[in-house]
Design a protein around this motif. Structure first.
Motif, mmCIF file in Angstrom:
data_model
loop_
_atom_site.group_PDB
_atom_site.id
_atom_site.type_symbol
_atom_site.label_atom_id
_atom_site.label_comp_id
_atom_site.label_asym_id
_atom_site.label_seq_id
_atom_site.Cartn_x
_atom_site.Cartn_y
_atom_site.Cartn_z
ATOM 1 N N LEU A 233 0.749 -1.054 0.163
ATOM 2 C CA LEU A 233 0.112 0.068 0.081
ATOM 3 C C LEU A 233 0.941 1.244 -0.208
ATOM 4 O O LEU A 233 0.563 2.308 -0.610
ATOM 5 C CB LEU A 233 -1.025 -0.096 1.266
ATOM 6 N N SER A 236 2.022 1.579 -3.455
ATOM 7 C CA SER A 236 0.902 2.000 -4.187
ATOM 8 C C SER A 236 0.786 3.344 -3.976
ATOM 9 O O SER A 236 0.670 4.276 -4.882
ATOM 10 C CB SER A 236 -0.420 1.266 -3.956
ATOM 11 N N THR A 291 -8.847 -1.663 2.872
ATOM 12 C CA THR A 291 -7.992 -2.751 1.972
ATOM 13 C C THR A 291 -7.278 -3.916 2.942
ATOM 14 O O THR A 291 -7.030 -3.899 3.972
ATOM 15 C CB THR A 291 -6.643 -1.915 1.549
ATOM 16 N N PRO A 293 -4.549 -6.438 1.504
ATOM 17 C CA PRO A 293 -3.896 -6.923 0.524
ATOM 18 C C PRO A 293 -2.810 -8.141 0.752
ATOM 19 O O PRO A 293 -1.794 -8.114 0.194
ATOM 20 C CB PRO A 293 -2.969 -5.662 0.427
ATOM 21 N N GLN A 295 -0.764 -11.382 1.544
ATOM 22 C CA GLN A 295 0.091 -12.421 0.523
ATOM 23 C C GLN A 295 0.280 -13.627 1.066
ATOM 24 O O GLN A 295 0.812 -14.675 0.422
ATOM 25 C CB GLN A 295 1.385 -11.423 0.087
ATOM 26 N N SER A 318 -6.946 -8.652 -1.722
ATOM 27 C CA SER A 318 -6.298 -9.542 -2.640
ATOM 28 C C SER A 318 -6.690 -11.034 -2.852
ATOM 29 O O SER A 318 -7.583 -11.390 -2.086
ATOM 30 C CB SER A 318 -4.799 -9.566 -2.191
ATOM 31 N N SER A 339 -2.692 -11.022 -5.539
ATOM 32 C CA SER A 339 -2.092 -10.788 -4.375
ATOM 33 C C SER A 339 -0.639 -10.391 -4.916
ATOM 34 O O SER A 339 0.174 -11.243 -5.763
ATOM 35 C CB SER A 339 -1.622 -12.456 -3.519
ATOM 36 N N CYS A 345 -3.036 -3.447 -8.048
ATOM 37 C CA CYS A 345 -3.663 -2.804 -7.047
ATOM 38 C C CYS A 345 -3.666 -1.284 -7.274
ATOM 39 O O CYS A 345 -4.638 -0.691 -6.838
ATOM 40 C CB CYS A 345 -2.507 -2.967 -5.850
#
Length: 386
Positions: A233, A236, A291, A293, A295, A318, A339, A345
Motif C-alpha cells: 500500500l 501504491s 484494504t 492486501p 500475500q 487480494s 496478491s 492494486c
C-alpha cells in the motif's frame, strides 16, 4: 421442548464469537455451553504479532454458559499444537451431558483428543475457515492432504464459512451432504452506527489527521506483518503520487519500523496504534476504502472486510483473502486484485478515486453483508443440530 445440549470447544474468548454464543443461548432448540481450553487467557491474552497484551474492552463472557478448562501446557497458547493440553476436558463435557460437540480448530492437542474421543459416541461437528489458497503442489502438499483427511475422519459434519472454505473441506474427505453453510460474521448492528455516534468520532479523527472531506481515505487495519503485506500500500501510494489518497495504517507489528522508514517523507501516510474493539467502528467510518492486501501464507478469511462492509465502505482485497470469493464483487462494492501485484492494486485504487463511486460501492457493501450475520449462523446450527 427440551433443548439439545451442544458443547462448543474454543481456545479462548474471541470478540466476534462471543455475541454469537449469546444469541445461540437464546435458541429454543439448542442449549450451548462453551468450554474454553486456553485457561490462562481468562486473565491475560498476549498477542505475539501485535507484541502486546490484549485486554478487550467489550464483554466477551456475557449472555451464555461457559467454563475454562485447566490447560496444563508448560508453554500455553494457540501458537503451537501442544500449547492447548486439557486432560480434564472430555470428563467435563461428559459431566455436563453434551449431546453433540462443535469444535473450533483441530490443531490443538486437547481439541483433537475431543474429536477422537466423542466420534461414534455423539455427533461431532467442526467449524473452521481454512482454505486451499496457499497450496502450491508438491510432496509436502500431498502429505498434508493425507494427514488432514485422517484428522477429519474424526468429524461427522462441518459448518463452512464461504466458498473457499467449502472447497477445503471437500478436498480433505468431507462429503457434500455433510457440509452446512454458516457464514463468517461479525456484529453488523454494532458497526452499522444507526445513531451516528461513530461517524461523529470519525469526523474528529479526520480533523486530527488533517484529512479534508474531499480526500479519499484508504484504510489498513491489522497486524503489520508480512502475511498482511501492508508495504504494498505504501508502494501504491508512491505510484499514485497524489494527496487525493490518504493512507491510514492502524495497528502494530514487526514491520512497523520499516513502514515508517520507507514512508517518512510522505505526507499522505498516517499511522495509528492498535485500537480496541469499542473504538474500531469509528475508524472504519473515517475511511472510504478498506484494504486487505494479504500475500499469506496463512491468511484465512479477513473479518475486517465484514466490519468495513457493515460500516458501508468500499473494499479492496487480494486473492489471498479467503473472503474474496464471497464478499467482493468487482466493480460493485470494490475490487479483488492478484496478491502481490502492485500494478493491479494501483489500477484498482485509480478506479476508486471518485468519492461518488466509493460511496455507491459502500452502499452496496452494506446491502451485501446483511445476510452474513450471527442470526444466519444460529439458524444453520438449529437446522442441522435439532
Amino acid at each position: 421442548m427440551t433443548r439439545k445440549k451442544l458443547a462448543i470447544i474454543s481456545s479462548h474468548p474471541i470478540q466476534y464469537n462471543a455475541p454469537m454464543f449469546a444469541l445461540l443461548n437464546q435458541s429454543g432448540l439448542i442449549e450451548p455451553k462453551v468450554f474454553y481450553t486456553w485457561s490462562q487467557s481468562k486473565e491475560t491474552l498476549f498477542d505475539k504479532d501485535f507484541g502486546k497484551t490484549i485486554q478487550w474492552d467489550i464483554p466477551l463472557l456475557d449472555g451464555y454458559n461457559y467454563e475454562f478448562v485447566e490447560n496444563i501446557s508448560t508453554d500455553p497458547g494457540p501458537h503451537h499444537r501442544k500449547g492447548i493440553d486439557c486432560p480434564g476436558l472430555t470428563k467435563a463435557i461428559e459431566t455436563w451431558g453434551a449431546e453433540a460437540i462443535l469444535v473450533f480448530g483441530w490443531n490443538y492437542k486437547a481439541h483433537h483428543q475431543v474429536m477422537k474421543y466423542f466420534k461414534g459416541r455423539i455427533p461431532v461437528y467442526f467449524r473452521g475457515d481454512s482454505t486451499l489458497i496457499d497450496e502450491t503442489g508438491g510432496w509436502k502438499q500431498w502429505a498434508r492432504r493425507i494427514y488432514l483427511k485422517w484428522i477429519y475422519r474424526n468429524t461427522d459434519y462441518a459448518f463452512y464459512v464461504g466458498k473457499n472454505n467449502k472447497a477445503y473441506f471437500l478436498a480433505h474427505g468431507l462429503k457434500e451432504e455433510n457440509l452446512f453453510f454458516a457464514p463468517h460474521a461479525i456484529d453488523n448492528l454494532r458497526f452499522g452506527d444507526e445513531d451516528g455516534h461513530f461517524r461523529q468520532i470519525a469526523k474528529d479523527w479526520r480533523k486530527k489527521l488533517k484529512i479534508s472531506d474531499d480526500q479519499i481515505v484508504v484504510l489498513f487495519v491489522g497486524k503489520f506483518e508480512s502475511k498482511k503485506n501492508p508495504l504494498i500500500l505504501i508502494e501504491s501510494a508512491k505510484k499514485l503520487n497524489s494527496t487525493k489518497y490518504q493512507f491510514v495504517f492502524v495497528g502494530n507489528g514487526h514491520l512497523e519500523d520499516e513502514m515508517r522508514s520507507v514512508s517518512a517523507s510522505m505526507e499522505n501516510i498516517h499511522f495509528l496504534p492498535f485500537q480496541n474493539q469499542s473504538e474500531i467502528p469509528a475508524l472504519y467510518h473515517m475511511a472510504d476504502i478498506l484494504t486487505l492486501p494479504s500475500q499469506g501464507p496463512g491468511e484465512t478469511w479477513g473479518l475486517v472486510v465484514n466490519e468495513a462492509m457493515a460500516c458501508g465502505k468500499a473494499v479492496l482485497v487480494s486473492t489471498k483473502a479467503g473472503c474474496n470469493a464471497d464478499l467482493v464483487k468487482n466493480g460493485v462494492n470494490g475490487y479483488v486484485f492478484p496478491s502481490g501485484n502492485l500494478v493491479e492494486c494501483v489500477e484498482a485504487l485509480n478506479k476508486m478515486g471518485d468519492r461518488e463511486i466509493v460511496q455507491q460501492m459502500g452502499d452496496q457493501s452494506k446491502l451485501l453483508i446483511q445476510k452474513w450475520s450471527f442470526t444466519e449462523i444460529v439458524k444453520s446450527l438449529e437446522n442441522h443440530l435439532k
